[in-house]
Enzyme design. Sequence first.
Site, mmCIF file in Angstrom:
data_model
loop_
_atom_site.group_PDB
_atom_site.id
_atom_site.type_symbol
_atom_site.label_atom_id
_atom_site.label_comp_id
_atom_site.label_asym_id
_atom_site.label_seq_id
_atom_site.Cartn_x
_atom_site.Cartn_y
_atom_site.Cartn_z
ATOM 1 N N GLY A 1 0.813 -1.223 0.000
ATOM 2 C CA GLY A 1 0.000 0.000 0.000
ATOM 3 C C GLY A 1 0.842 1.266 0.000
ATOM 4 C CB CYS A 2 3.691 2.327 2.080
ATOM 5 S SG CYS A 2 2.766 2.248 3.632
ATOM 6 C CB THR A 3 5.182 0.268 -2.757
ATOM 7 O OG1 THR A 3 6.128 -0.187 -1.784
ATOM 8 C CG2 THR A 3 5.853 0.344 -4.119
#
Length: 168
Positions: free
Chosen positions: A43-45
Amino acid sequence: MLAIGQSAPELGLFATSDEIVHLSNFVGKNVILYFYPKDCTSGCTQEGMDFAEYYKRFASLNTVILGVSRDLLDLHKKFKLEQRFPFELLSDPNGKVCQRYGVLKEKTVYGKKKCGVERSTFLIDKNSILRREWRDVQVLGHVKAVLQAVGEFNESGGSSGVGSSGVG
């Protein structure tokens, strides 16, 4: 207490450039300050890649992007390099800035309670005034919504048609 229309809490965090970043470094520019849970996770990527995809459009709107997590600077540097992010990632390992922005939340992970970062984004204007916030962000479509809000904010002369909180 963090409030729309008030001065945004100051930073003082090391960035992937090895410089200490303060909001005052960006007076005269809007700042998108986005908090995310952890480097190198799916998700952060994706969120970082979405901000990178629209980086030039944000820049054309006089807007700087800064990502913040509690990860250490070395991991931030690796993450930024691998993903080719054109913006700085800021390290807040002790969570002081996360606390000022109210993004630390109790989470249950594998049955254990722990304190973690709630994915959140803040629009700070060229005078360091908080103009909009998005909390408990879902990644899909979020960056487009932020870009649209920045465009509307700029069109309104930065005075405020974008003053309310939004979840995106």
